[in-house]
Structures are given as structure tokens and as C-alpha cells.
Write a protein that holds these residues in place. Structure first.
Motif, short mmCIF file in Angstrom:
data_model
loop_
_atom_site.label_atom_id
_atom_site.label_comp_id
_atom_site.label_asym_id
_atom_site.label_seq_id
_atom_site.Cartn_x
_atom_site.Cartn_y
_atom_site.Cartn_z
N PRO A 77 14.08 -15.79 13.01
CA PRO A 77 12.85 -15.31 13.67
C PRO A 77 12.90 -13.79 13.85
N GLY A 78 11.77 -13.14 13.58
CA GLY A 78 11.67 -11.69 13.73
C GLY A 78 12.18 -10.91 12.55
N LEU A 79 12.76 -11.55 11.55
CA LEU A 79 13.28 -10.83 10.38
C LEU A 79 12.49 -11.10 9.11
N GLU A 80 11.36 -11.81 9.24
CA GLU A 80 10.56 -12.05 8.04
C GLU A 80 9.93 -10.73 7.58
N ALA A 81 9.71 -10.66 6.29
CA ALA A 81 9.14 -9.44 5.72
C ALA A 81 7.72 -9.24 6.24
N PRO A 82 7.34 -8.00 6.55
CA PRO A 82 5.97 -7.76 7.01
C PRO A 82 4.99 -8.02 5.86
N PRO A 83 3.77 -8.42 6.19
CA PRO A 83 2.79 -8.64 5.13
C PRO A 83 2.49 -7.32 4.42
N PRO A 84 2.18 -7.38 3.13
CA PRO A 84 1.89 -6.13 2.41
C PRO A 84 0.57 -5.52 2.88
N PRO A 85 0.48 -4.20 2.88
CA PRO A 85 -0.77 -3.55 3.30
C PRO A 85 -1.91 -3.87 2.33
N THR A 86 -3.08 -4.04 2.88
CA THR A 86 -4.27 -4.38 2.09
C THR A 86 -5.39 -3.35 2.22
N ASP A 87 -5.31 -2.54 3.29
CA ASP A 87 -6.42 -1.63 3.61
C ASP A 87 -5.87 -0.27 4.00
N GLY A 88 -6.48 0.79 3.46
CA GLY A 88 -6.11 2.15 3.81
C GLY A 88 -7.26 2.85 4.50
N LEU A 89 -6.94 3.84 5.31
CA LEU A 89 -7.95 4.61 6.03
C LEU A 89 -7.64 6.09 5.85
N SER A 94 -10.12 2.24 2.04
CA SER A 94 -9.62 1.95 0.70
C SER A 94 -9.13 0.51 0.65
N LEU A 95 -9.65 -0.25 -0.31
CA LEU A 95 -9.16 -1.61 -0.55
C LEU A 95 -7.99 -1.46 -1.51
N LEU A 96 -6.79 -1.50 -0.97
CA LEU A 96 -5.59 -1.18 -1.75
C LEU A 96 -5.39 -2.14 -2.90
N GLY A 97 -5.08 -1.58 -4.07
CA GLY A 97 -4.83 -2.38 -5.26
C GLY A 97 -6.09 -2.84 -5.96
N ARG A 98 -7.26 -2.53 -5.38
CA ARG A 98 -8.52 -2.95 -5.99
C ARG A 98 -9.38 -1.78 -6.44
N THR A 99 -8.84 -0.57 -6.31
CA THR A 99 -9.52 0.66 -6.73
C THR A 99 -10.94 0.72 -6.18
N LYS A 100 -11.09 0.43 -4.90
CA LYS A 100 -12.41 0.48 -4.28
C LYS A 100 -12.34 1.24 -2.98
N HIS A 101 -13.28 2.19 -2.83
CA HIS A 101 -13.39 2.98 -1.61
C HIS A 101 -14.75 2.72 -0.98
N ILE A 102 -14.75 2.49 0.32
CA ILE A 102 -15.99 2.24 1.06
C ILE A 102 -16.17 3.35 2.09
N VAL A 103 -17.35 3.96 2.11
CA VAL A 103 -17.64 5.01 3.09
C VAL A 103 -17.94 4.34 4.43
N LEU A 104 -17.15 4.68 5.45
CA LEU A 104 -17.40 4.15 6.79
C LEU A 104 -18.34 5.06 7.58
N ALA A 105 -18.23 6.36 7.38
CA ALA A 105 -19.10 7.32 8.08
C ALA A 105 -18.98 8.68 7.40
#
Length: 197
Positions: free
Chosen positions: A8-20, A180-191
């Protein structure tokens, strides 16, 4: 085959999916010219060394003013809101930016990005970054002074000596907060925020 132990507590963290990140984008004509230059750079490199770099599409060419992090499972609302509050506090007049050299962010002998850089023509970007950084710090976001104004042209390129390039120049009238949707080459304008200082 023995079973892998689970602690417990040593599992690998989930991979990042979203960048800001905060960014400045060139106008469409300037972006098209830079994309053409990137494709030529990749073609010349392939002909010279056999390395097949990947040129960035015109609609993805930008200057990252400040990366705010990569996250797993979506963007944290508190970080997005803090970033928006900080951006509203930035007051600066529009300015002209000029990149006049091509360089490498690769480290020999590995492949890396080929980028456009500048000297005097990027001072406005430095000032905008510094104003944004100060505002973010006031809103409790950890400071990050590392900033080299550049536009990434291509990935997977061999190291090259910095050399002059045909200037890429445009008027910066706004900056944007991007998802940024990481690994999907997509950028979304938030503001977006206009420069009206």
C-alpha cells in the motif's frame, strides 16, 4: 513466475493526461511561415544525416510563457482558477516580438527540439513572463524563474549550432491559458486576456 508484491502507498502514480500552460500564439501568416521553415529544416536534416525530425504544425506553434503542470485525470479546478486570477492582474501594453535565430535544445548525442530564439526582439516576452510570474506568486503558485523565450519548430532533431534565421515577427496583443491533452496533440483555449496596458 512469482507474483509481484503489492505494498500500500507504493503503487505507481497514474500517468499525466492533462497539461496547463500560458502561451502566446503568432498570427496565422507568421505561423505558416514558421511551419514552412520547420519543414525545410527537417528535410535538410534528413538529407544530411538521415534523421527524420517531426515538424510542428502551424496551428501548434507558440511560445510557452509559463508551464503550470501536468496532471492525471483532468485539470485541478483550484489551479485553473488561481491561474485565471493571476492573469487578470497582468497589465501590459501590446508589443512586437522577433525571433531571428534557430538553435537546438538537444543535448549531444541525443535528439531533441529545434527552436527559434532571439535576443533584443524577445524582451517583451520576458517582461510579460515576469509580470505573470509575479502575479502567480501572489496567488500562491510556486515560482519558476526558468524561461527562455522560444518557439519549438520540430522534435527529434540532432544538435545544431545556433545560427541566424529569417526573422519571424508578430504583434503580441493577447496571451492565453491552454489545456493540453497530453499525447493527443490537442490544445484547448481556456481563456484569453488582451494586452491593453
Amino acid at each position: 513466475m512469482p507474483e509481484q508484491l503489492w505494498l500500500p502507498g507504493l503503487e505507481a502514480p497514474p500517468p499525466p493526461t492533462d497539461g496547463l500552460f500560458f502561451a502566446v500564439y503568432p498570427d496565422a501568416n507568421t505561423a505558416a511561415g514558421m511551419a514552412k521553415f520547420a519543414q525545410q529544416l527537417c528535410a535538410d536534416t534528413r538529407e544530411r544525416s538521415g534523421v527524420r525530425g517531426k515538424a510542428i504544425a502551424a496551428n501548434h506553434l507558440h511560445v510557452t510563457l509559463r508551464h503550470l503542470g501536468n496532471f492525471a485525470g483532468g485539470l485541478p479546478a483550484d489551479v485553473v482558477e488561481a491561474a485565471k486570477r493571476a492573469a487578470v492582474a497582468v497589465s501590459m501594453a501590446p508589443f512586437t516580438v522577433e525571433f531571428d535565430a534557430v538553435a537546438s535544445f538537444a543535448k549531444r548525442p541525443r535528439l531533441g527540439p529545434a527552436v527559434l530564439v532571439g535576443e533584443h526582439g524577445v524582451r517583451g516576452l520576458q517582461a510579460l513572463h515576469d509580470a505573470l510570474e509575479a502575479s502567480l506568486r501572489e496567488d500562491g503558485i510556486e515560482p519558476d524563474a526558468r524561461f527562455t523565450p522560444h518557439v519549438t519548430l520540430a522534435y527529434g532533431m540532432p544538435w545544431i549550432e545556433r545560427r541566424p534565421a529569417e526573422p519571424a515577427c508578430w504583434n503580441v496583443r493577447e496571451f492565453a491559458l491552454m489545456h493540453s491533452l497530453l499525447g493527443r496533440t490537442k490544445h484547448i483555449v481556456l481563456a484569453r486576456w488582451p494586452l491593453v496596458g
